[in-house]
Write a protein that holds these residues in place. Structure first.
Motif, PDB file in Angstrom:
ATOM      1  N   UNK A 173       0.847  -1.191   0.000  1.00  0.00           N
ATOM      2  CA  UNK A 173       0.000   0.000   0.000  1.00  0.00           C
ATOM      3  C   UNK A 173       0.882   1.241   0.000  1.00  0.00           C
ATOM      4  N   UNK A 174       0.249   2.398   0.061  1.00  0.00           N
ATOM      5  CA  UNK A 174       1.001   3.655  -0.046  1.00  0.00           C
ATOM      6  C   UNK A 174       1.546   4.138   1.293  1.00  0.00           C
ATOM      7  N   UNK A 175       1.267   3.440   2.377  1.00  0.00           N
ATOM      8  CA  UNK A 175       1.782   3.846   3.682  1.00  0.00           C
ATOM      9  C   UNK A 175       3.297   3.684   3.730  1.00  0.00           C
ATOM     10  N   UNK A 176       3.989   4.554   4.474  1.00  0.00           N
ATOM     11  CA  UNK A 176       5.434   4.366   4.635  1.00  0.00           C
ATOM     12  C   UNK A 176       5.718   3.066   5.372  1.00  0.00           C
ATOM     13  N   UNK A 177       6.810   2.420   5.037  1.00  0.00           N
ATOM     14  CA  UNK A 177       7.164   1.164   5.677  1.00  0.00           C
ATOM     15  C   UNK A 177       7.655   1.423   7.100  1.00  0.00           C
ATOM     16  N   UNK A 178       7.592   0.415   7.982  1.00  0.00           N
ATOM     17  CA  UNK A 178       8.119   0.591   9.344  1.00  0.00           C
ATOM     18  C   UNK A 178       9.578   1.035   9.354  1.00  0.00           C
ATOM     19  N   UNK A 179      10.367   0.543   8.402  1.00  0.00           N
ATOM     20  CA  UNK A 179      11.772   0.942   8.327  1.00  0.00           C
ATOM     21  C   UNK A 179      11.892   2.425   7.981  1.00  0.00           C
ATOM     22  N   UNK A 180      11.058   2.902   7.045  1.00  0.00           N
ATOM     23  CA  UNK A 180      11.072   4.317   6.684  1.00  0.00           C
ATOM     24  C   UNK A 180      10.671   5.190   7.867  1.00  0.00           C
ATOM     25  N   UNK A 181       9.677   4.729   8.631  1.00  0.00           N
ATOM     26  CA  UNK A 181       9.237   5.492   9.805  1.00  0.00           C
ATOM     27  C   UNK A 181      10.357   5.580  10.836  1.00  0.00           C
ATOM     28  N   UNK A 182      11.008   4.452  11.110  1.00  0.00           N
ATOM     29  CA  UNK A 182      12.088   4.448  12.097  1.00  0.00           C
ATOM     30  C   UNK A 182      13.276   5.294  11.635  1.00  0.00           C
ATOM     31  N   UNK A 183      13.594   5.235  10.348  1.00  0.00           N
ATOM     32  CA  UNK A 183      14.692   6.042   9.822  1.00  0.00           C
ATOM     33  C   UNK A 183      14.374   7.521   9.924  1.00  0.00           C
ATOM     34  N   UNK A 184      13.095   7.884   9.669  1.00  0.00           N
ATOM     35  CA  UNK A 184      12.698   9.287   9.778  1.00  0.00           C
ATOM     36  C   UNK A 184      12.793   9.761  11.226  1.00  0.00           C
ATOM     37  N   UNK A 185      12.346   8.927  12.163  1.00  0.00           N
ATOM     38  CA  UNK A 185      12.445   9.288  13.575  1.00  0.00           C
ATOM     39  C   UNK A 185      13.907   9.434  13.993  1.00  0.00           C
ATOM     40  N   UNK A 186      14.743   8.537  13.492  1.00  0.00           N
ATOM     41  CA  UNK A 186      16.173   8.600  13.802  1.00  0.00           C
ATOM     42  C   UNK A 186      16.784   9.895  13.265  1.00  0.00           C
ATOM     43  N   UNK A 187      16.464  10.254  12.032  1.00  0.00           N
ATOM     44  CA  UNK A 187      16.988  11.486  11.435  1.00  0.00           C
ATOM     45  C   UNK A 187      16.504  12.717  12.197  1.00  0.00           C
ATOM     46  N   UNK A 188      15.222  12.705  12.610  1.00  0.00           N
ATOM     47  CA  UNK A 188      14.684  13.835  13.378  1.00  0.00           C
ATOM     48  C   UNK A 188      15.422  13.982  14.710  1.00  0.00           C
ATOM     49  N   UNK A 189      15.665  12.857  15.379  1.00  0.00           N
ATOM     50  CA  UNK A 189      16.379  12.908  16.659  1.00  0.00           C
ATOM     51  C   UNK A 189      17.812  13.405  16.481  1.00  0.00           C
ATOM     52  N   UNK A 190      18.461  12.980  15.398  1.00  0.00           N
ATOM     53  CA  UNK A 190      19.818  13.439  15.112  1.00  0.00           C
ATOM     54  C   UNK A 190      19.831  14.956  14.899  1.00  0.00           C
TER      55      UNK A 190
END
Length: 208
Positions: A173-190
């Motif tokens: 589906x068009x939802x972001x994958x769990x890996x994409x979500x975790x990577x985005x959260x990681x980048x935001x925290x950085x």
């Protein structure tokens, strides 16, 4: 009558050149196309060091530069208050080295995932459970390779693909994958950590 300029500063921008223009770190909009072009071409930062480094810049500095260029402009920042310029020295592509790194990472992930699944199956004694279920239903001992083991293996692979929602270029589906979500959260925290550390260093310097 003043002309309004809207600036949407990005949280982090990766660049490989030392003269940073506003268009490199922000989206700019203005009703006057000539003013918009001048703002986009405005130099907002210059990288002094010849090394890979991240720099934190305040939106106030950008506003100051724009108003200094044209005092009649009304600058509206609709993006980040502080933003990061990630300077990476230009380098020639090394396809063989990049491929080797990709193969190494894939191998580590594959072996790690396989080891985790094997240890889980041993911890909960999946083999013994399947043998007991097969004996109860079929009335005879399992050979160790039955429909239960086959179904479990296929279901495990399909479950991983559905959960991660990504196989090659195909997505369920068009939802972001769990890996994409975790990577985005990681980048935001950085990014937040870099900005906060920069603010602490400035506060310490001013206090000294």
């Amino acid at each position: 009558m003043s002309t309004a300029v809207y600036v949407n500063l990005k949280e982090i921008s990766r660049v490989s050149h030392k003269e940073i223009q506003l268009k490199d770190v922000a989206d700019v909009f203005c009703d006057d196309s000539s003013v918009e072009a001048k703002c986009k071409a405005l130099r907002v930062f210059t990288v002094r060091e010849d090394q890979n480094k991240r720099y934190v810049v305040s939106s106030l500095e950008v506003i100051r530069l724009i108003t200094h260029m044209n005092p009649a402009l009304q600058v509206n920042n609709v993006g980040e208050v502080d933003f990061i310029i990630d300077y990476q020295k230009p380098k020639a592509p090394h396809k063989i080295w990049d491929l080797a790194k990709a193969v190494f990472v894939c191998s580590v992930c594959f072996c790690g995932a396989a080891f985790a699944i094997i240890t889980f199956n041993n911890d909960v004694s999946v083999t013994s459970v399947f043998q007991e279920i097969y004996r109860i239903i079929m009335g005879k001992e399992s050979t160790g390779f039955t429909i239960l083991e086959v179904s479990y293996s296929i279901g495990l692979a399909l479950g991983i693909l559905v959960f991660f929602n990504h196989f090659a270029k195909i997505k369920v589906n068009t939802d972001p994958t769990p890996l994409e979500v975790e990577m985005r959260l990681y980048e935001d925290n950085i990014s937040k950590t870099i900005i906060q550390n920069s603010e602490r260093k400035e506060s310490h310097t001013n206090a000294s």
